[in-house]
Design an enzyme around this catalytic site. Structure first.
Site, PDB file in Angstrom:
ATOM      1  CB  CYS A  52      10.072   5.886   6.182  1.00 35.96           C
ATOM      2  SG  CYS A  52       8.519   5.245   6.813  1.00 35.96           S
ATOM      3  CG  HIS A 106       5.635   4.064   3.958  1.00 38.86           C
ATOM      4  ND1 HIS A 106       5.614   2.824   2.854  1.00 38.86           N
ATOM      5  CD2 HIS A 106       5.970   3.465   4.884  1.00 38.86           C
ATOM      6  CE1 HIS A 106       5.602   1.698   3.704  1.00 38.86           C
ATOM      7  NE2 HIS A 106       5.836   2.422   5.124  1.00 38.86           N
ATOM      8  CG  HIS A 145       1.180   1.173   6.868  1.00 38.83           C
ATOM      9  ND1 HIS A 145       1.715   0.923   8.335  1.00 38.83           N
ATOM     10  CD2 HIS A 145       2.841   1.615   6.721  1.00 38.83           C
ATOM     11  CE1 HIS A 145       3.264   0.835   8.432  1.00 38.83           C
ATOM     12  NE2 HIS A 145       3.559   1.351   7.200  1.00 38.83           N
ATOM     13  CD  GLU A 180      -8.629   6.182 -20.107  1.00 36.93           C
ATOM     14  OE1 GLU A 180      -8.850   6.910 -20.542  1.00 36.93           O
ATOM     15  OE2 GLU A 180      -9.127   4.890 -20.867  1.00 36.93           O
ATOM     16  CG  HIS A 212       6.078  -2.582   5.131  1.00 36.79           C
ATOM     17  ND1 HIS A 212       7.186  -2.758   6.080  1.00 36.79           N
ATOM     18  CD2 HIS A 212       4.831  -1.405   5.653  1.00 36.79           C
ATOM     19  CE1 HIS A 212       7.167  -1.141   6.443  1.00 36.79           C
ATOM     20  NE2 HIS A 212       6.191  -0.508   6.281  1.00 36.79           N
TER      21      HIS A 212
END
Length: 258
Positions: free
Chosen positions: A105, A123, A125, A153, A210
């Site tokens: 990443c 990040h 999943h 909202e 992903h």
């Protein structure tokens, strides 16, 4: 996959991840990931987080059980040193843990820091994020490239965009681009950067089948926007089950003042 280089191997700069301050990035990342694990966002060592503190970037490693991560597991690199590297795919780490590999990443986190001046990138999943991309996939080519929702909202939890002041309003339409997944995570970088260029106001990018990348000016904003997004993704999936549209045309309600 390129192997990292590490400066100052003699002492490995362990002082960079040693602090009694709970808000130090090396302490915050394990705390955040432990919380995200309880939400199902980083199950099975997936997902991750990174925090930028001026020139230094702190990163969760690859393969670590996120609920068990410790400050000693954190990687640290310098943005300035990275910018001077002749091979941009080669990472120049100031500090590396002994038992883990760098996260794939990393280049995506760096894109958020260099292209958006973000202070934190997360990040996940999240299965709600994955489900939203699958629902969009059924819309057919051309309609599956962005997630849109309005008149909810929780949309108020998002800023108007990079360099802009204020947040979105209730009637505004939140747009999150979707990019295709790749076999290797680092290969997503080019597509993530393209999405950033095409959607300059977005704070997130969905990756089909992903998960999602979310960034913000600081840890607080990245975390709260990630939470708001997950809420909206779950809501969107349940709205779809009920046959309710994500985008509606609702006239603003104006109070009558005497």
């Amino acid at each position: 996959m390129c192997s990292p280089t590490t400066e100052n191997n003699n002492n490995n700069n362990d002082h960079l991840v040693q602090s009694s301050d709970p808000n130090h990035p090396a302490n915050l990342i394990p705390a955040l990931c432990a919380k995200f694990w309880t939400l199902g966002w980083v199950t099975g060592t997936g997902g991750g987080a990174s925090i930028r503190s001026d020139d230094l970037v702190y990163l969760a490693p690859s393969g670590v059980q996120k609920e068990l991560m410790k400050p000693d597991d954190i990687y640290v690199l310098s943005l300035a040193a990275q910018a001077q590297s002749l091979d941009k795919r080669q990472r120049v780490y100031l500090r590396s843990p002994a038992n883990y590999k760098p996260s794939q990443c990393t280049p995506l986190f760096l894109a958020a820091f260099t292209k958006r001046n973000a202070g934190c990138c997360i990040h996940t999943h999240s299965h709600w994020a994955v489900l939203v991309t699958l629902i969009l996939e059924t819309q057919g080519a051309g309609k599956d490239r962005e997630f849109m929702i309005n008149n909810i909202e929780q949309i108020k939890g998002f800023g108007k965009g990079f360099g802009k002041s204020g947040n979105l309003g209730y009637h505004d339409t939140l747009k999150i681009p979707v990019i295709e997944n790749t076999a290797h995570e680092e290969d997503l970088t080019e597509f993530l950067e393209e999405a950033m260029d095409k959607y300059p106001d977005t704070y997130a990018v969905l990756v089909r089948r992903h998960g999602v990348y979310v960034w913000g000016e600081n840890v607080h904003k990245a975390k709260t926007m990630c939470e708001s997004l997950d809420y909206l993704f779950q809501l969107a999936v349940e709205m779809k089950q009920l046959g309710l549209p994500w985008v509606t045309d609702i006239e603003p309600t104006v109070p009558t003042r005497k």
